[in-house]
Write a protein that holds these residues in place. Structure first.
Motif, PDB file in Angstrom:
ATOM      1  N   PRO A   1      -4.194   8.739  16.821  1.00 46.79           N
ATOM      2  CA  PRO A   1      -2.766   9.088  16.184  1.00 46.79           C
ATOM      3  C   PRO A   1      -2.671   8.236  14.954  1.00 46.79           C
ATOM      4  O   PRO A   1      -1.922   7.429  14.992  1.00 46.79           O
ATOM      5  N   ILE A   2      -3.146   8.474  13.908  1.00 51.92           N
ATOM      6  CA  ILE A   2      -3.155   7.996  12.632  1.00 51.92           C
ATOM      7  C   ILE A   2      -2.815   9.201  11.567  1.00 51.92           C
ATOM      8  O   ILE A   2      -3.365  10.097  11.469  1.00 51.92           O
ATOM      9  N   THR A   3      -1.934   8.413  10.507  1.00 53.62           N
ATOM     10  CA  THR A   3      -1.515   9.374   9.515  1.00 53.62           C
ATOM     11  C   THR A   3      -1.964   9.059   8.246  1.00 53.62           C
ATOM     12  O   THR A   3      -2.354   8.135   8.048  1.00 53.62           O
ATOM     13  N   VAL A   4      -1.823   9.837   7.227  1.00 60.97           N
ATOM     14  CA  VAL A   4      -1.864   9.341   5.849  1.00 60.97           C
ATOM     15  C   VAL A   4      -1.089   8.214   5.442  1.00 60.97           C
ATOM     16  O   VAL A   4      -1.299   7.364   4.821  1.00 60.97           O
ATOM     17  N   GLU A   5       0.153   8.389   5.954  1.00 59.98           N
ATOM     18  CA  GLU A   5       0.956   7.407   5.734  1.00 59.98           C
ATOM     19  C   GLU A   5       0.814   5.791   6.176  1.00 59.98           C
ATOM     20  O   GLU A   5       1.124   4.699   5.610  1.00 59.98           O
ATOM     21  N   ASP A   6      -0.082   6.047   7.304  1.00 61.42           N
ATOM     22  CA  ASP A   6      -0.758   4.689   7.874  1.00 61.42           C
ATOM     23  C   ASP A   6      -1.852   4.095   6.997  1.00 61.42           C
ATOM     24  O   ASP A   6      -2.288   2.990   7.209  1.00 61.42           O
ATOM     25  N   GLN A   7      -2.147   4.859   6.069  1.00 55.30           N
ATOM     26  CA  GLN A   7      -3.328   4.500   5.435  1.00 55.30           C
ATOM     27  C   GLN A   7      -2.894   4.597   3.799  1.00 55.30           C
ATOM     28  O   GLN A   7      -3.738   5.571   3.001  1.00 55.30           O
ATOM     29  N   PRO A   8      -2.017   3.997   3.183  1.00 58.49           N
ATOM     30  CA  PRO A   8      -1.562   4.091   1.751  1.00 58.49           C
ATOM     31  C   PRO A   8      -2.893   3.921   0.890  1.00 58.49           C
ATOM     32  O   PRO A   8      -2.923   4.226  -0.400  1.00 58.49           O
ATOM     33  N   ASP A   9      -4.002   3.118   1.450  1.00 51.56           N
ATOM     34  CA  ASP A   9      -4.900   2.540   0.214  1.00 51.56           C
ATOM     35  C   ASP A   9      -5.709   4.027  -0.037  1.00 51.56           C
ATOM     36  O   ASP A   9      -6.367   3.976  -1.182  1.00 51.56           O
ATOM     37  N   LEU A  10      -5.592   4.999   0.689  1.00 54.99           N
ATOM     38  CA  LEU A  10      -6.420   6.273   0.265  1.00 54.99           C
ATOM     39  C   LEU A  10      -5.690   6.997  -1.049  1.00 54.99           C
ATOM     40  O   LEU A  10      -6.375   7.857  -1.555  1.00 54.99           O
ATOM     41  N   LYS A  11      -4.386   6.625  -1.129  1.00 54.70           N
ATOM     42  CA  LYS A  11      -3.925   7.101  -2.449  1.00 54.70           C
ATOM     43  C   LYS A  11      -3.865   5.962  -3.538  1.00 54.70           C
ATOM     44  O   LYS A  11      -3.390   6.364  -4.489  1.00 54.70           O
ATOM     45  N   GLN A  12      -4.514   4.995  -3.360  1.00 51.76           N
ATOM     46  CA  GLN A  12      -4.409   3.953  -4.240  1.00 51.76           C
ATOM     47  C   GLN A  12      -5.773   3.165  -4.128  1.00 51.76           C
ATOM     48  O   GLN A  12      -5.861   1.797  -4.131  1.00 51.76           O
TER      49      GLN A  12
END
Length: 162
Positions: free
Chosen positions: A31-42
């Motif tokens: 249960p992990i979202t893109v919001e939990d992984q901000p590094d993927l956008k930076q």
């Protein structure tokens, strides 16, 4: 089928998010979202600027795997975002091994002696893979002070690079 591995940056964010979230959510029900992984956008800010890197594995132009290094101390780094698309896994193509070897070579060239990583209990194949590569399981309390902890991780590994 030709495998190409290259350093990647923010231009690949969308492809990475698609690759990683599909594996995390659909394949392993994490249960992990893109919001939990901000590094993927930076990617560039989070990985490159601190002295780490992010690599993508491509087959015929399609992103099929990834691995990243977060440099969190003068001589220490953490492996993050090690993923290979299901249909491209296994020893035949050896993508995970190639990605790890590239990351370790980068560490040697850049004076990083200690590698750490966190993973999740359900990812049994990943644990076997790291153990085959000389990583030793360590307790969470034995992680370095500045290790970038991910909330989902519950198993941790260390490798000293000679």
């Amino acid at each position: 089928m030709k495998l190409q591995v290259q350093s990647i940056g923010n231009a690949y964010s969308e492809q990475l998010i698609d690759l990683i979230l599909t594996i995390q959510q659909k394949e392993f029900n994490i249960p992990i979202t893109v919001e939990d992984q901000p590094d993927l956008k930076q990617i560039e800010d989070f990985y490159h600027e601190a002295g780490g890197n992010f690599w993508g594995a491509f087959i015929d132009g399609e992103l099929v795997g990834s691995i990243a290094l977060v440099k969190f101390d003068k001589r220490a780094g953490a492996i993050r975002k090690m993923f290979v698309k299901k249909e491209f896994r296994g020893r035949e193509l050896n993508i995970a091994q190639i990605l790890l070897d590239i990351l370790i070579a980068f560490c040697r060239e850049n004076g990083i002696d200690d590698l750490y990583l966190g993973t999740i209990t359900v990812l049994k194949a990943a644990q076997c893979f790291y153990e085959r590569n000389g990583f030793e399981k360590i307790k969470k309390e034995n992680l370095p002070e500045h290790f970038p902890l991910m909330s989902a991780d519950d198993i941790f590994y260390h490798l000293h690079i000679d």
